[in-house]
Scaffold this motif. Structure first.
Motif, PDB file in Angstrom:
ATOM      1  N   UNK A 161       0.830  -1.209   0.000  1.00 30.30           N
ATOM      2  CA  UNK A 161       0.000   0.000   0.000  1.00 30.30           C
ATOM      3  C   UNK A 161       0.860   1.253   0.000  1.00 30.30           C
ATOM      4  N   UNK A 162       1.953   1.225   0.767  1.00 29.87           N
ATOM      5  CA  UNK A 162       2.857   2.367   0.826  1.00 29.87           C
ATOM      6  C   UNK A 162       3.507   2.632  -0.531  1.00 29.87           C
ATOM      7  N   UNK A 163       3.984   1.583  -1.174  1.00 26.29           N
ATOM      8  CA  UNK A 163       4.622   1.746  -2.476  1.00 26.29           C
ATOM      9  C   UNK A 163       3.607   2.204  -3.524  1.00 26.29           C
ATOM     10  N   UNK A 164       2.403   1.668  -3.471  1.00 26.24           N
ATOM     11  CA  UNK A 164       1.367   2.085  -4.418  1.00 26.24           C
ATOM     12  C   UNK A 164       1.087   3.574  -4.264  1.00 26.24           C
ATOM     13  N   UNK A 165       1.048   4.042  -3.039  1.00 25.25           N
ATOM     14  CA  UNK A 165       0.817   5.469  -2.791  1.00 25.25           C
ATOM     15  C   UNK A 165       1.962   6.311  -3.349  1.00 25.25           C
ATOM     16  N   UNK A 166       3.197   5.847  -3.192  1.00 29.52           N
ATOM     17  CA  UNK A 166       4.353   6.576  -3.747  1.00 29.52           C
ATOM     18  C   UNK A 166       4.310   6.592  -5.271  1.00 29.52           C
ATOM     19  N   UNK A 167       3.878   5.483  -5.872  1.00 31.33           N
ATOM     20  CA  UNK A 167       3.750   5.416  -7.338  1.00 31.33           C
ATOM     21  C   UNK A 167       2.728   6.441  -7.807  1.00 31.33           C
ATOM     22  N   UNK A 168       1.579   6.460  -7.152  1.00 33.93           N
ATOM     23  CA  UNK A 168       0.505   7.388  -7.521  1.00 33.93           C
ATOM     24  C   UNK A 168       0.972   8.834  -7.392  1.00 33.93           C
ATOM     25  N   UNK A 169       1.633   9.158  -6.285  1.00 33.72           N
ATOM     26  CA  UNK A 169       2.112  10.523  -6.080  1.00 33.72           C
ATOM     27  C   UNK A 169       3.199  10.897  -7.088  1.00 33.72           C
ATOM     28  N   UNK A 170       4.105   9.973  -7.355  1.00 35.29           N
ATOM     29  CA  UNK A 170       5.206  10.260  -8.292  1.00 35.29           C
ATOM     30  C   UNK A 170       4.706  10.474  -9.709  1.00 35.29           C
ATOM     31  N   UNK A 171       3.681   9.728 -10.091  1.00 31.48           N
ATOM     32  CA  UNK A 171       3.140   9.852 -11.440  1.00 31.48           C
ATOM     33  C   UNK A 171       2.091  10.958 -11.549  1.00 31.48           C
ATOM     34  N   UNK A 172       1.724  11.530 -10.397  1.00 38.67           N
ATOM     35  CA  UNK A 172       0.701  12.592 -10.350  1.00 38.67           C
ATOM     36  C   UNK A 172      -0.609  12.112 -10.980  1.00 38.67           C
ATOM     37  N   UNK A 173      -1.039  10.942 -10.524  1.00 36.53           N
ATOM     38  CA  UNK A 173      -2.304  10.373 -10.969  1.00 36.53           C
ATOM     39  C   UNK A 173      -3.121  10.024  -9.729  1.00 36.53           C
ATOM     40  N   UNK A 174      -4.348   9.561  -9.954  1.00 36.54           N
ATOM     41  CA  UNK A 174      -5.184   9.125  -8.837  1.00 36.54           C
ATOM     42  C   UNK A 174      -5.235   7.600  -8.826  1.00 36.54           C
TER      43      UNK A 174
END
Length: 66
Positions: A47-60
């Motif tokens: 879940x933590x990595x998924x959140x970092x991926x979402x934030x880094x890609x600037x997507x939802x």
């Protein structure tokens, strides 16, 4: 969501944003092999990595599951 579909969408957004697998994995603080496994659908991100991926890609999160 199935791991392979999630991985394909992460890969597509990564490429769309112009990141190489190596550059993106460094940004996330994970190895290239872990990112590769996620993108191939062999591994689900935490879940933590998924959140970092979402934030880094600037997507939802919804962008990844549609």
């Amino acid at each position: 969501m199935e791991a392979d579909k999630l991985g394909r969408r992460i890969r597509a957004y990564r490429k769309l944003k112009g990141y190489t697998q190596e550059g993106f994995s460094k940004k996330l603080g994970v190895s290239v092999s872990i990112l590769g496994e996620i993108e191939r659908g062999n591994r689900l991100p935490t879940d933590d990595l998924l959140e970092r991926i979402i934030q880094s890609l600037k997507i939802t999160k919804e962008d990844l599951v549609l």
